[in-house]
Design a protein around this motif. Structure first.
Motif, PDB file in Angstrom:
ATOM      1  N   TRP A 109       0.823  -1.201   0.000  1.00 48.79           N
ATOM      2  CA  TRP A 109       0.000   0.000   0.000  1.00 48.79           C
ATOM      3  C   TRP A 109       0.863   1.259   0.000  1.00 48.79           C
ATOM      4  O   TRP A 109       0.589   2.207  -0.730  1.00 48.79           O
ATOM      5  N   GLU A 110       1.905   1.267   0.798  1.00 48.98           N
ATOM      6  CA  GLU A 110       2.751   2.451   0.881  1.00 48.98           C
ATOM      7  C   GLU A 110       3.427   2.730  -0.460  1.00 48.98           C
ATOM      8  O   GLU A 110       3.475   3.886  -0.909  1.00 48.98           O
ATOM      9  N   LEU A 111       3.930   1.689  -1.121  1.00 50.58           N
ATOM     10  CA  LEU A 111       4.581   1.884  -2.425  1.00 50.58           C
ATOM     11  C   LEU A 111       3.582   2.374  -3.471  1.00 50.58           C
ATOM     12  O   LEU A 111       3.882   3.292  -4.234  1.00 50.58           O
ATOM     13  N   ARG A 112       2.386   1.757  -3.481  1.00 49.51           N
ATOM     14  CA  ARG A 112       1.391   2.140  -4.479  1.00 49.51           C
ATOM     15  C   ARG A 112       0.886   3.560  -4.229  1.00 49.51           C
ATOM     16  O   ARG A 112       0.731   4.338  -5.176  1.00 49.51           O
ATOM     17  N   ALA A 113       0.669   3.919  -2.984  1.00 53.41           N
ATOM     18  CA  ALA A 113       0.163   5.256  -2.682  1.00 53.41           C
ATOM     19  C   ALA A 113       1.176   6.323  -3.072  1.00 53.41           C
ATOM     20  O   ALA A 113       0.824   7.363  -3.633  1.00 53.41           O
ATOM     21  N   LYS A 142       2.185  10.756  -9.553  1.00 49.73           N
ATOM     22  CA  LYS A 142       1.498  10.984 -10.822  1.00 49.73           C
ATOM     23  C   LYS A 142       0.519  12.152 -10.713  1.00 49.73           C
ATOM     24  O   LYS A 142       0.405  12.966 -11.630  1.00 49.73           O
ATOM     25  N   LEU A 143      -0.151  12.209  -9.597  1.00 47.43           N
ATOM     26  CA  LEU A 143      -1.097  13.309  -9.417  1.00 47.43           C
ATOM     27  C   LEU A 143      -0.367  14.642  -9.314  1.00 47.43           C
ATOM     28  O   LEU A 143      -0.852  15.660  -9.836  1.00 47.43           O
ATOM     29  N   ASP A 144       0.787  14.651  -8.665  1.00 45.96           N
ATOM     30  CA  ASP A 144       1.544  15.895  -8.548  1.00 45.96           C
ATOM     31  C   ASP A 144       2.049  16.370  -9.895  1.00 45.96           C
ATOM     32  O   ASP A 144       2.108  17.575 -10.173  1.00 45.96           O
ATOM     33  N   ALA A 151      -9.927   3.633  -9.259  1.00 43.36           N
ATOM     34  CA  ALA A 151     -10.495   2.311  -9.008  1.00 43.36           C
ATOM     35  C   ALA A 151      -9.621   1.518  -8.032  1.00 43.36           C
ATOM     36  O   ALA A 151     -10.140   0.818  -7.142  1.00 43.36           O
ATOM     37  N   ARG A 152      -8.271   1.634  -8.178  1.00 47.73           N
ATOM     38  CA  ARG A 152      -7.391   0.946  -7.230  1.00 47.73           C
ATOM     39  C   ARG A 152      -7.541   1.508  -5.816  1.00 47.73           C
ATOM     40  O   ARG A 152      -7.559   0.772  -4.830  1.00 47.73           O
ATOM     41  N   ALA A 205      -4.772   4.734   7.134  1.00 49.20           N
ATOM     42  CA  ALA A 205      -4.661   4.376   5.717  1.00 49.20           C
ATOM     43  C   ALA A 205      -5.974   4.681   4.985  1.00 49.20           C
ATOM     44  O   ALA A 205      -5.965   5.120   3.825  1.00 49.20           O
ATOM     45  N   TYR A 206      -7.102   4.444   5.648  1.00 47.15           N
ATOM     46  CA  TYR A 206      -8.401   4.755   5.042  1.00 47.15           C
ATOM     47  C   TYR A 206      -8.491   6.246   4.730  1.00 47.15           C
ATOM     48  O   TYR A 206      -8.944   6.642   3.643  1.00 47.15           O
ATOM     49  N   THR A 207      -8.070   7.079   5.658  1.00 44.53           N
ATOM     50  CA  THR A 207      -8.124   8.524   5.443  1.00 44.53           C
ATOM     51  C   THR A 207      -7.237   8.935   4.272  1.00 44.53           C
ATOM     52  O   THR A 207      -7.616   9.792   3.462  1.00 44.53           O
ATOM     53  N   ARG A 208      -6.063   8.314   4.158  1.00 48.61           N
ATOM     54  CA  ARG A 208      -5.155   8.651   3.055  1.00 48.61           C
ATOM     55  C   ARG A 208      -5.753   8.240   1.717  1.00 48.61           C
ATOM     56  O   ARG A 208      -5.722   9.006   0.739  1.00 48.61           O
ATOM     57  N   ALA A 209      -6.291   7.015   1.629  1.00 46.50           N
ATOM     58  CA  ALA A 209      -6.900   6.554   0.378  1.00 46.50           C
ATOM     59  C   ALA A 209      -8.098   7.415   0.011  1.00 46.50           C
ATOM     60  O   ALA A 209      -8.290   7.763  -1.165  1.00 46.50           O
ATOM     61  N   ASP A 210      -8.890   7.776   0.994  1.00 44.40           N
ATOM     62  CA  ASP A 210     -10.045   8.624   0.725  1.00 44.40           C
ATOM     63  C   ASP A 210      -9.617   9.997   0.223  1.00 44.40           C
ATOM     64  O   ASP A 210     -10.267  10.578  -0.656  1.00 44.40           O
TER      65      ASP A 210
END
Length: 807
Positions: free
Chosen positions: A33-37, A43-45, A59-60, A127-132
């Motif tokens: 999760w940490e690597l993917r996030a 990419k967003l930056d 979706a991920r 982690a939920y807060t970060r993904a959200d």
């Protein structure tokens, strides 16, 4: 008992399974999760990801967020147990105070256990807060890009410089399609395949052509077979049969597409267009059916009530919009195949946009004109539909003008976004109204079959639910993404956090089911008490009603507490809410609370009961129902009076039937002066003693009460078995008194007065003596004529104001 044991065992197994599931929640791979996030955040930056890439990243993230949400349930049972243990130790000592060593050590050990158990939960929440947050950032980027594309200035379609390139592009597309078909037709391989499939091709072609040519006519014949039926619910069958106007021609199109595919002559381009043709055909046939249902040629079968000319024109314009919508879809399909430039797209689509705007403007003008409306009187649903269509018609007129101007300038996307969604919205509104009418027709049919009243809440709720179900489609029409709707659904399923508890729709469902079960059990218990148990006791009717009502309120309150607890809501979290509500109760709800408490007092103390005859504020009536807020009283004039319970507790209430139905009546009787009073007393006593409703113990009495101004006054006083019959008994006694007095020649007097005129000659010298002056002819009894020389003298000369029984 055996069934109860089995149920208890099953419940224990379910609870154990739930507890084990809560303990054995799979933990996400936080390293991955940490690597993917981090990679996705980079990419967003950079801001170089396309819309498709952003949707893939989103979706991920949605998948990861769901895992973290599930991980938040880790160790919940153990955490609850440890919290209960800590609470059992009592509150921590205040600053400066010491706690016994063993309790302090135990408290420290439990706190360490709690921190260890909550560690995976806290990590999952972080982690939920970060993904959200990443999901929200992606949604914002996509919305910004959509807004920029909508307001982007492109080539103007009215610029003649862009026309040659557009004409060349369209010509090239058509030529390429024709060349592909010609090449396939001239191929020996394809010809051999077509010959092998010739019987199938001919059969499919015949079926498709026949259904296209006659399918709509056959469906109309089926509708006409039901048209003449006057019974309720015929609209349901007409609706179902009319669906054949879509289904039969669509099957014909599908058969023709399969016939073309069987020939083998279709290439890549034609296969792509044939795949889109099914959607286009469904759109055309569906719109034609929808226009027919909405603006039917028969007035009483039209969903939107307009006059004949307006319905015919609206139906024609709606079909025209469908053809233009499909034509735009064809242009977009060719543009996708041959990658048209922005200038070509603008030039090719603008004529279709202009025609669509013209047709939309005309349709909006027709349906928004109030003079075209023809709504039957008393049909509220038809009135609402007419108003809705008028609003949509005006919106369509405005957007048709604005969208065309913006598209001509160069804002083609803005023009398309202004016009085509309005067309789709009109179609969606028509679908909703047609289905709502079908629901009410279906309710009429069911009600007619069951011999019940057709007016009910269920069809209204179903129609409302249908309107709510159309909202997601409306959002998609106006640019919302499927991901946006899925996000709303996800948020709904996740619920919300209340204190330390997350409340989800599943919890609400559990609360509703448990409360419904508790409510039904309460009603069953009330019914058993009212019908079986309480009638066998010596408790009076009022007491039985009080016990039944008390059991009902206690059962509903208990069911609510159990339901809230079963839903997982910690009742201690409601302490703050209860404290806040107490302030409101103290000020704004004091009257309601006062009436509620008064109702409880009435049910317990029972100063009045159902069926009692009471008097409140000068109004008499029978108590019909006692609730916790008010009491319903039916007056003798047969209207109902709602009295707040506080008035019954704080005010004065006369209860004429409390404890028993006995009651005394008094009947006054007057006889003329000179009558034999002893004889009168004897007659009255015989009358009252011989009446069947009069009690002999206590015995009735006849009292000589007074020497009245005009009569000798007697009173009949008697106690009745049922005071509710007092009026009838009084009436009967009066009838018998009149009959008896008539037989015995005893006179019942009435007030009379004699008028004596002093100095009558004075009238000859007054105004009455003038020639032609009017003279008084008669003075009504019991009246005096004031004036000079007129005196109201008594008739018997006793100095009174008219003797008793004077003539």
């Amino acid at each position: 008992m055996a069934l109860a044991r089995v149920f208890a065992l099953a419940l224990c197994v379910m609870l154990a399974a739930v507890g084990a599931q809560a303990q054995d929640v799979p933990q996400p791979d936080y390293t991955e999760w940490e690597l993917r996030a981090r990679a996705d955040e980079v990419k967003l930056d950079l801001g170089t990801a396309s819309i498709n890439e952003l949707e893939s990243i989103r979706a991920r993230m949605v998948d990861w967020r769901a895992r973290f949400l599930a991980a938040e349930a880790t160790n919940q049972t153990r955490i609850s147990t440890v919290k209960a243990q800590i609470d059992a130790l009592g509150a921590p000592p205040a600053e400066g105070e010491e706690e016994p060593a063993d309790i302090a050590a135990r408290r420290s050990d439990l706190n360490n256990q709690l921190a260890e158990l909550r560690a995976p939960v806290i990590r999952a929440e972080e982690a939920y807060t970060r993904a959200d947050g990443i999901i929200g950032e992606i949604d914002q980027i996509i919305r910004d890009r959509q807004a920029d594309a909508l307001l982007e200035l492109g080539p103007s379609p009215v610029n003649p410089a862009n026309w040659p390139a557009a004409f060349e592009a369209v010509t090239t597309s058509l030529r390429a399609s024709g060349q592909e078909i010609a090449a396939n037709v001239s191929s020996a391989t394809y010809q051999a395949e077509a010959r092998r499939n010739l019987p199938l091709i001919l059969l499919l072609t015949a079926i498709g052509g026949m259904l296209l040519a006659r399918g709509k006519h056959w469906a109309q014949m089926g509708v006409e077979m039901l048209r003449g039926r006057a019974r309720r619910g015929a609209g349901v069958f007409r609706f179902l049969v009319s669906l054949g106007q879509i289904l039969l021609p669509y099957i014909g199109i599908y058969a023709l597409i399969e016939a073309i595919s069987a020939t083998g002559f279709s290439g890549t381009r034609l296969d792509f267009l044939l795949g889109q043709l099914q959607l286009w055909a469904a759109l055309l046939f569906g719109t034609r059916w929808l226009a027919d249902q909405t603006f039917h040629e028969v007035a009483d079968r039209a969903t939107v009530q307009l006059d004949d000319n307006a319905r015919w024109e609206s139906r024609r314009l709606a079909n025209g919009l469908a053809w233009l919508y499909v034509a735009r879809a064809v242009i977009e399909a060719f543009g996708e195949l041959d990658n048209y430039s922005d200038a070509t797209v603008a030039v090719v689509e603008f004529p279709l946009l202009l025609l669509t705007a013209l047709v939309l403007f005309r349709l909006g003008r027709v349906i928004s004109d109030e003079t075209n409306a023809k709504v039957p009187e008393g049909e509220e649903r038809s009135v609402f539909r007419a108003r809705m269509m008028r609003v949509l018609g005006r919106i369509g007129m405005v957007t048709a003008v604005a969208g065309t101007v913006m598209a001509a300038v160069g804002y083609l996307r803005f023009g398309e976004f202004s016009i085509y969604p309005v067309v789709a919205t009109l179609a969606l509104a028509a679908v909703v109204m047609v289905l709502q009418r079908f629901i009410f027709d279906l309710n009429d049919l069911i009600s007619d079959r069951m011999k019940t009243d057709n007016e009910g809440l269920l069809p209204v709720l179903a129609a409302f639910a249908l309107s709510m179900a159309a909202l997601p489609f409306l959002a998609l029409i106006w640019g919302a993404r499927e991901a946006d709707l899925l996000e709303v659904w996800t948020r709904f399923r996740e619920g919300f956090v209340f204190g330390d508890t997350r409340i989800s729709p599943t919890d609400f469902l559990v609360v509703a089911i448990v409360f419904a079960i508790g409510y039904m059990l309460t009603r069953l218990l009330q019914g058993a008490l009212k019908a079986t148990v309480l009638p066998k006791t010596k408790i009076d009717k009022g007491g039985q009603t009080a016990i039944t009502s008390g059991v009902g309120y206690l059962g509903i309150f208990t069911a609510a507490i159990v339901a809230i607890t079963a839903g997982g809501l910690d009742l201690s979290s409601l302490a703050i809410v209860a404290g806040a509500l107490s302030v409101g109760i103290g000020f704004g709800l004091q009257t309601v609370v006062s009436n509620f408490v008064s109702g409880i007092i009435l049910l317990i103390e029972r100063p009045i009961s159902e069926g009692d005859w009471i008097e409140v504020n000068g109004t008499h009536g029978i108590v019909k129902d006692i609730s916790v807020r008010s009491t319903r009283i039916e007056t003798f004039d047969k209207f109902e009076m709602i009295v707040p319970n506080a008035d019954l507790i704080a005010g004065t209430v006369s209860n004429y039937t409390r404890g028993n139905m006995l009651g005394r009546i008094i009947v006054p009787v007057g006889v003329a002066y000179g009558s034999d009073t002893r004889k009168v007393e004897k007659i009255l006593m015989n009358i009252v003693r011989n009446h069947g409703e009069v009690l002999m113990n206590p015995a009735p009495q006849v009292e000589f009460v007074n020497f009245g101004a005009d009569s000798l006054d007697f009173e009949i006083r008697a106690v009745l078995i049922d005071i509710n019959k007092g009026m009838a008994v009084r009436t009967e006694i009066r009838h018998q008194v009149v009959e008896a007095f008539t037989e015995e020649s005893i006179e019942i007097p009435f007030a009379q007065r004699d008028i004596w005129v002093r100095n009558a000659e004075a009238f000859g010298r007054g105004s009455f003596g003038t020639p032609g002056a009017a003279r008084p002819t008669e003075v009504p009894p019991a009246q005096s004529v004031p004036g000079d020389g007129v005196d109201n003298d008594d008739a018997d000369g006793d100095g009174g104001d008219g003797g008793d029984g004077s003539r």
